[in-house]
Write a protein that holds these residues in place. Structure first.
Motif, PDB file in Angstrom:
ATOM      1  N   SER A  56      47.621  46.716  41.135  1.00 31.16           N
ATOM      2  CA  SER A  56      46.790  46.058  42.140  1.00 31.16           C
ATOM      3  C   SER A  56      45.867  45.064  41.468  1.00 31.16           C
ATOM      4  CB  SER A  56      45.960  47.095  42.898  1.00 31.16           C
ATOM      5  OG  SER A  56      45.129  46.486  43.851  1.00 31.16           O
ATOM      6  N   THR A  57      45.808  43.878  42.048  1.00 31.98           N
ATOM      7  CA  THR A  57      44.925  42.836  41.533  1.00 31.98           C
ATOM      8  C   THR A  57      44.161  42.203  42.694  1.00 31.98           C
ATOM      9  OG1 THR A  57      46.686  41.173  41.702  1.00 31.98           O
ATOM     10  CG2 THR A  57      46.438  42.291  39.583  1.00 31.98           C
ATOM     11  N   ASN A  58      43.002  41.661  42.394  1.00 31.85           N
ATOM     12  CA  ASN A  58      42.202  40.946  43.375  1.00 31.85           C
ATOM     13  C   ASN A  58      41.690  39.649  42.761  1.00 31.85           C
ATOM     14  OD1 ASN A  58      42.274  42.817  45.572  1.00 31.85           O
ATOM     15  ND2 ASN A  58      40.812  44.103  44.486  1.00 31.85           N
ATOM     16  N   TYR A  59      41.463  38.676  43.640  1.00 33.15           N
ATOM     17  CA  TYR A  59      40.970  37.383  43.191  1.00 33.15           C
ATOM     18  C   TYR A  59      39.898  36.879  44.138  1.00 33.15           C
ATOM     19  CZ  TYR A  59      45.218  37.354  40.386  1.00 33.15           C
ATOM     20  OH  TYR A  59      46.217  37.687  39.491  1.00 33.15           O
ATOM     21  N   ALA A  60      38.928  36.181  43.570  1.00 34.36           N
ATOM     22  CA  ALA A  60      37.968  35.474  44.402  1.00 34.36           C
ATOM     23  C   ALA A  60      38.683  34.338  45.122  1.00 34.36           C
ATOM     24  CB  ALA A  60      36.840  34.916  43.532  1.00 34.36           C
ATOM     25  N   ASP A  61      38.210  34.005  46.303  1.00 28.71           N
ATOM     26  CA  ASP A  61      38.856  32.939  47.081  1.00 28.71           C
ATOM     27  C   ASP A  61      38.893  31.626  46.300  1.00 28.71           C
ATOM     28  OD1 ASP A  61      37.566  33.993  50.331  1.00 28.71           O
ATOM     29  OD2 ASP A  61      39.318  34.633  49.197  1.00 28.71           O
ATOM     30  N   CYS A 107      40.585  48.091  42.375  1.00 26.86           N
ATOM     31  CA  CYS A 107      39.579  47.638  41.425  1.00 26.86           C
ATOM     32  C   CYS A 107      38.463  46.977  42.216  1.00 26.86           C
ATOM     33  CB  CYS A 107      40.165  46.689  40.391  1.00 26.86           C
ATOM     34  SG  CYS A 107      40.930  45.191  41.050  1.00 26.86           S
ATOM     35  N   SER A 108      37.288  46.953  41.619  1.00 26.66           N
ATOM     36  CA  SER A 108      36.103  46.501  42.331  1.00 26.66           C
ATOM     37  C   SER A 108      35.729  45.070  41.940  1.00 26.66           C
ATOM     38  CB  SER A 108      34.928  47.432  42.026  1.00 26.66           C
ATOM     39  OG  SER A 108      33.736  46.930  42.598  1.00 26.66           O
TER      40      SER A 108
END
Length: 127
Positions: A56-61, A107-108
């Protein structure tokens, strides 16, 4: 526990850089890793993160579609590939580690969740 960033530098707008975060004293299976950045006169902001499972990954817009986070377990290193760089990407980039359940799926993007910090690496985007 230690995190060491590298790969920063001066690049022209539209260029690319790959940041590395080499970790020691722990394995990535037990930690989520986040990249944060702080530009002069601005608050620190979350850029991207990867879960302890790596799934799992996240990105800022502001960086979606341009930045890619990944990791190499054999090298115990997390990368941030930054493409199509803009002057507004200029900042000191930090990698942070968050102790979580092993093989976790999230992830936070909140700085307070992370316990360990690297020293940072400067990225400057300018012509």
């Amino acid at each position: 526990l230690q995190l060491v960033e590298s790969g920063g530098g001066l690049v022209q707008p539209g260029g690319s850089l790959r940041l590395s975060c080499a970790v020691s004293g722990f394995t990535l299976d037990f930690y989520a890793i986040g990249w944060f950045r702080q530009a002069p006169g601005k608050e620190r902001e979350g850029v991207s993160c990867i879960s302890s499972s790596g799934g799992s990954t996240n990105y800022a817009d502001s960086v979606k579609g341009r930045f890619t986070i990944s990791r190499d377990l054999a090298k115990n290193t997390v990368y941030l590939q930054m493409n199509s760089l803009k002057p507004e990407d200029t900042a000191v980039y930090y990698c942070l580690a968050d102790s979580v359940e092993p093989y976790g799926s999230s992830c936070s993007d909140q700085e307070y969740e992370y316990e360990y910090w690297g020293q940072g690496t400067q990225v400057t985007v300018s012509s």
